[in-house]
Write a protein that holds these residues in place. Structure first.
Motif, PDB file in Angstrom:
ATOM      1  N   SER A   1     -16.951  14.375  -8.785  1.00  0.00           N
ATOM      2  CA  SER A   1     -16.149  14.370  -8.114  1.00  0.00           C
ATOM      3  C   SER A   1     -14.474  14.700  -8.368  1.00  0.00           C
ATOM      4  CB  SER A   1     -16.575  12.925  -8.205  1.00  0.00           C
ATOM      5  OG  SER A   1     -15.490  12.175  -9.218  1.00  0.00           O
ATOM      6  N   PHE A   2     -14.202  14.161  -7.198  1.00  0.00           N
ATOM      7  CA  PHE A   2     -13.041  15.017  -7.285  1.00  0.00           C
ATOM      8  C   PHE A   2     -12.081  14.578  -8.210  1.00  0.00           C
ATOM      9  CE2 PHE A   2      -7.928  14.847  -5.476  1.00  0.00           C
ATOM     10  CZ  PHE A   2      -8.293  16.320  -4.649  1.00  0.00           C
ATOM     11  N   GLY A   3     -11.693  13.064  -8.326  1.00  0.00           N
ATOM     12  CA  GLY A   3     -10.683  12.617  -9.580  1.00  0.00           C
ATOM     13  C   GLY A   3     -10.026  11.747  -9.102  1.00  0.00           C
ATOM     14  N   LYS A   4      -9.867  11.511  -7.739  1.00  0.00           N
ATOM     15  CA  LYS A   4      -8.298  10.141  -7.458  1.00  0.00           C
ATOM     16  C   LYS A   4      -8.677   8.768  -7.644  1.00  0.00           C
ATOM     17  CE  LYS A   4      -5.823   9.245  -3.732  1.00  0.00           C
ATOM     18  NZ  LYS A   4      -5.508   7.684  -3.333  1.00  0.00           N
ATOM     19  N   GLY A   5      -7.795   8.677  -8.394  1.00  0.00           N
ATOM     20  CA  GLY A   5      -7.892   6.966  -8.695  1.00  0.00           C
ATOM     21  C   GLY A   5      -6.716   6.651  -9.099  1.00  0.00           C
ATOM     22  N   LEU A   6      -5.638   6.526  -7.730  1.00  0.00           N
ATOM     23  CA  LEU A   6      -4.794   5.658  -8.123  1.00  0.00           C
ATOM     24  C   LEU A   6      -4.929   5.169  -7.110  1.00  0.00           C
ATOM     25  CD1 LEU A   6      -2.210   9.083  -8.118  1.00  0.00           C
ATOM     26  CD2 LEU A   6      -3.034   7.642 -10.143  1.00  0.00           C
ATOM     27  N   VAL A   7      -3.878   3.746  -7.265  1.00  0.00           N
ATOM     28  CA  VAL A   7      -4.036   2.796  -6.152  1.00  0.00           C
ATOM     29  C   VAL A   7      -2.689   2.762  -5.128  1.00  0.00           C
ATOM     30  CG1 VAL A   7      -3.912   0.501  -5.555  1.00  0.00           C
ATOM     31  CG2 VAL A   7      -4.996   1.155  -7.652  1.00  0.00           C
ATOM     32  N   GLN A   8      -3.355   3.009  -3.613  1.00  0.00           N
ATOM     33  CA  GLN A   8      -2.021   3.585  -2.868  1.00  0.00           C
ATOM     34  C   GLN A   8      -1.445   1.987  -2.213  1.00  0.00           C
ATOM     35  OE1 GLN A   8      -3.314   6.348  -3.193  1.00  0.00           O
ATOM     36  NE2 GLN A   8      -1.337   7.362  -4.442  1.00  0.00           N
ATOM     37  N   GLU A   9      -0.297   1.585  -2.702  1.00  0.00           N
ATOM     38  CA  GLU A   9      -0.250   0.643  -1.400  1.00  0.00           C
ATOM     39  C   GLU A   9       0.622   0.888  -0.625  1.00  0.00           C
ATOM     40  OE1 GLU A   9       0.763  -3.511  -3.897  1.00  0.00           O
ATOM     41  OE2 GLU A   9       3.029  -2.420  -2.835  1.00  0.00           O
ATOM     42  N   PRO A  10       0.291   0.451   0.824  1.00  0.00           N
ATOM     43  CA  PRO A  10       1.383   0.932   1.661  1.00  0.00           C
ATOM     44  C   PRO A  10       2.379  -0.002   2.299  1.00  0.00           C
ATOM     45  CG  PRO A  10      -0.378  -0.576   3.026  1.00  0.00           C
ATOM     46  CD  PRO A  10      -0.739  -0.289   1.040  1.00  0.00           C
TER      47      PRO A  10
ATOM     48  N   SER B   1       7.336   4.479  10.268  1.00  0.00           N
ATOM     49  CA  SER B   1       6.573   5.431   9.619  1.00  0.00           C
ATOM     50  C   SER B   1       6.050   4.478   8.776  1.00  0.00           C
ATOM     51  CB  SER B   1       7.996   6.149   9.724  1.00  0.00           C
ATOM     52  OG  SER B   1       9.682   5.468   8.516  1.00  0.00           O
ATOM     53  N   GLY B   2       6.424   5.492   6.965  1.00  0.00           N
ATOM     54  CA  GLY B   2       5.801   4.249   6.204  1.00  0.00           C
ATOM     55  C   GLY B   2       5.447   5.304   5.116  1.00  0.00           C
ATOM     56  N   ILE B   3       4.931   4.582   3.691  1.00  0.00           N
ATOM     57  CA  ILE B   3       4.939   5.145   2.479  1.00  0.00           C
ATOM     58  C   ILE B   3       3.646   5.106   1.700  1.00  0.00           C
ATOM     59  CG2 ILE B   3       7.465   5.920   1.991  1.00  0.00           C
ATOM     60  CD1 ILE B   3       6.982   3.868   0.117  1.00  0.00           C
ATOM     61  N   ARG B   4       2.758   6.047   1.305  1.00  0.00           N
ATOM     62  CA  ARG B   4       1.629   5.912   0.954  1.00  0.00           C
ATOM     63  C   ARG B   4       2.226   5.504  -0.658  1.00  0.00           C
ATOM     64  NH1 ARG B   4       1.162   3.247   4.319  1.00  0.00           N
ATOM     65  NH2 ARG B   4      -0.703   3.301   5.916  1.00  0.00           N
ATOM     66  N   LEU B   5       2.362   4.360  -1.649  1.00  0.00           N
ATOM     67  CA  LEU B   5       3.231   4.332  -2.863  1.00  0.00           C
ATOM     68  C   LEU B   5       1.961   3.782  -3.805  1.00  0.00           C
ATOM     69  CD1 LEU B   5       5.883   4.441  -4.721  1.00  0.00           C
ATOM     70  CD2 LEU B   5       6.191   2.832  -4.874  1.00  0.00           C
ATOM     71  N   THR B   6       1.965   5.060  -5.226  1.00  0.00           N
ATOM     72  CA  THR B   6       1.571   5.065  -5.675  1.00  0.00           C
ATOM     73  C   THR B   6       1.694   3.582  -7.060  1.00  0.00           C
ATOM     74  OG1 THR B   6      -0.028   6.787  -6.280  1.00  0.00           O
ATOM     75  CG2 THR B   6      -0.356   5.585  -8.490  1.00  0.00           C
ATOM     76  N   VAL B   7       1.096   2.553  -6.926  1.00  0.00           N
ATOM     77  CA  VAL B   7       1.505   0.944  -7.886  1.00  0.00           C
ATOM     78  C   VAL B   7       0.067   1.160  -9.125  1.00  0.00           C
ATOM     79  CG1 VAL B   7       2.442   0.338  -5.817  1.00  0.00           C
ATOM     80  CG2 VAL B   7       0.630  -0.309  -7.110  1.00  0.00           C
ATOM     81  N   ALA B   8      -1.206   1.700  -9.301  1.00  0.00           N
ATOM     82  CA  ALA B   8      -1.702   0.779  -9.999  1.00  0.00           C
ATOM     83  C   ALA B   8      -2.769   2.495 -10.406  1.00  0.00           C
ATOM     84  CB  ALA B   8      -2.377   0.274 -10.518  1.00  0.00           C
ATOM     85  N   ARG B   9      -3.598   2.658 -11.369  1.00  0.00           N
ATOM     86  CA  ARG B   9      -4.048   3.183 -11.355  1.00  0.00           C
ATOM     87  C   ARG B   9      -5.836   3.000 -11.379  1.00  0.00           C
ATOM     88  NH1 ARG B   9      -0.173   6.003 -14.548  1.00  0.00           N
ATOM     89  NH2 ARG B   9      -0.447   8.164 -14.014  1.00  0.00           N
TER      90      ARG B   9
END
Length: 529
Positions: free
Chosen positions: A318-327, A334-342
């Motif tokens: 599989s792709f390998g995308k295991g990051l938790v994005q917090e909106p 507008s907004g950001i999607r910020l990685t806060v955990a794995r």
């Protein structure tokens, strides 16, 4: 370097560079002091203040701010992003389970949008649009025969509920305008659900949207009523979505107390998610199909199944995308999607693949290094061993490595097939067949009836003649080599114009799907110690 970043750096350096080129250096007398402490972003604020006060031209403050934010987030990880209002709206719409528009699906096989299906009860059906209509104009903008990008067509047709749009179509030579009032349109995440044989059900899931669990529950209940004791759950090309939907689906299959996933970050304590034991599919044999485009929530589900020895994972890494994005959304839209955990699988494997200079081109690298055709070429981190609940050894390194590897089959790609693909001949042929047999195809609701009818049309001979008329002539013996692979494609594309829609497509396509074939040949249970 992005254009926005270039503009930012040019703005910051403009005063100094301009002075040096003229041979004269002006000093700004009110020197700002920077003590080297980066913790409160003082340097960035000072620079932007000086640009605002001293830059030679009027400054686009919005553009400057957006560019600064984008540049800063790019220093974090590949998935922490800034979303301007338009991009944020598109992102949220894709996962909401509905959007606002006119309610059609269409293909663009030959520079013209052809209505593939009209969503029942939607605005287009109420207005009178029909399957097979050619869309030539949206309001006053011509979109047929002018190489309009498909995403541009979508943007023109979509809009807020209650707004009006004029869609002009060509139907059997007649040009017909329709005034349509846009409305809320449901978007399904379950593309197809049907019985492959007397005991095996198949469900294909395209995304983890707000409605995924309810859609999946309805589909699986129907298959259970038809005698399903084994499920092929197809997550290929599923790029993920909402975490809670993945947890709910995992809960359907796992016993009480089984961990589904846990997440952890520098500012986020470890949080574990476990099954409650009330799932309705705990006794169903399970095979999960994944591929290089299966990501995020798809990987959470597949990792939970694998680490709990609950089923067999079939396909490619599989792709390998295991990051938790917090909106984090702002009042300007507008907004950001910020990685806060794995995310970590139950055995402790991090799903996220390593960041690298070629991160954005990782899939291409897999092709180049042979990972798509040879299991031994899969990049696995063997420095640390992880163990499933039954004692099987699994490895990290990013993504979920399948229990049974299925390579891409390149043997059927004849020159004739490749040339046809380049010109979208199969889609164009399907559209032609629908035009000729619209009344019959539109009325068929039974798959066996559809299959028999398509057999009677002699699609193979007709397609070879159609391709030849377009300048693509099969060499001697070439069609015979391509026929077994291309005929299911042709039936799938033509069958999609029936009332069975996507179900017809996937039921025909299953005959040439090597991953499904391998899954059916192997049990959906694993041998543990």
């Amino acid at each position: 370097m992005k254009k926005g970043n270039t503009a930012l750096y040019a703005a910051l350096l403009g005063i100094v560079i301009g002075a040096l080129l003229s041979g004269i250096v002006f000093r700004i007398t009110d020197t700002k002091k920077f003590d080297g402490n980066y913790e409160r972003w003082r340097k960035l604020n000072l620079i932007l203040q000086e640009v605002e006060k001293n830059y030679v031209d009027t400054i686009d403050m919005k553009g400057m701010t957006d560019a600064a934010v984008e540049a800063a987030l790019q220093k974090l990880d590949p998935h922490s992003v800034y979303l301007p209002p338009v991009d944020l709206e598109i992102s949220e719409t894709e996962l909401a389970g509905n959007f606002e528009g006119i309610g059609i699906q269409f293909n663009v096989p030959n520079d013209t949008a052809i209505v593939l299906s009209v969503i029942p009860g939607g605005p287009s059906e109420k207005a009178g649009l029909m399957q097979g209509d050619r869309i030539i104009r949206v309001d006053t903008k011509d979109i047929a025969g002018v190489k309009t990008p498909q995403d541009s067509m979508v943007r023109l047709m979509k809009g807020p509920s209650g707004s009006k749009v004029k869609i002009t179509v060509s139907r059997s030579g007649a040009v017909i305008p329709f005034d349509i009032t846009r409305g809320k349109i449901p978007v399904n995440s379950v593309d197809a659900a049907f019985m492959v044989n007397d005991t095996t059900g198949y469900i294909r899931l395209s995304k983890f949207s707000r409605t995924t669990y309810s859609e999946f529950s309805k589909a699986s209940a129907e298959l259970l009523s038809q005698g399903m004791t084994r499920m092929l759950f197809d997550l290929r090309d599923n790029s993920g979505g909402y975490l809670d939907q993945a947890l709910l689906l995992g809960n359907e299959f796992l016993p009480k107390g089984a961990m589904i996933v846990y997440m952890e970050g520098l500012h986020r304590d470890r949080q574990e998610f476990k099954a409650d034991g009330r799932g309705t599919l705990q006794d169903v044999e399970l095979s999960v199909l994944i591929g290089e485009s299966s990501a995020s929530s798809s990987e959470i589900f597949a990792g939970a199944v694998q680490d709990n020895d609950r089923g067999v994972i079939v396909g490619r890494r599989s792709f390998g995308k295991g990051l938790v994005q917090e909106p984090l959304n702002f009042t300007d839209g507008s907004g950001i999607r910020l990685t806060v955990a794995r995310f970590y699988t139950p055995s402790g494997r991090c799903i996220q693949k390593p960041y690298s200079p070629d991160y954005a081109y990782d899939i291409y690298e897999r092709y180049a290094h042979g990972e798509m055709t040879e299991a031994d070429s899969i990049k696995i981190d063997r420095s640390i061993e992880y163990f499933t609940v039954g004692g099987r050894t699994v490895y990290g390194g990013g993504g979920i490595v399948p229990d049974i590897f299925v390579p891409i089959d390149t043997t059927k790609a004849t020159s004739f097939y490749i040339k046809c693909n380049k010109k979208a001949m199969q889609m164009r042929f399907a559209s032609l067949m629908f035009d000729r047999y619209r009344a019959k195809l539109s009325a068929i609701e039974n798959f066996d009836e559809l299959s028999s009818y398509l057999e009677s049309l002699d699609l193979g001979r007709r397609f070879v003649d159609f391709a030849a008329a377009e300048g693509i002539v099969a060499k001697k013996g070439e069609w015979e080599l391509s026929e077994a692979y291309m005929m299911p494609q042709l039936k799938a594309l033509v069958g999609r114009y029936s009332k069975l829609d996507d179900e017809a497509f996937y039921r025909f396509y299953i005959d040439i799907d090597e991953t499904i074939k391998v899954a059916l040949e192997n049990p959906g249970t694993v041998a543990v110690r």
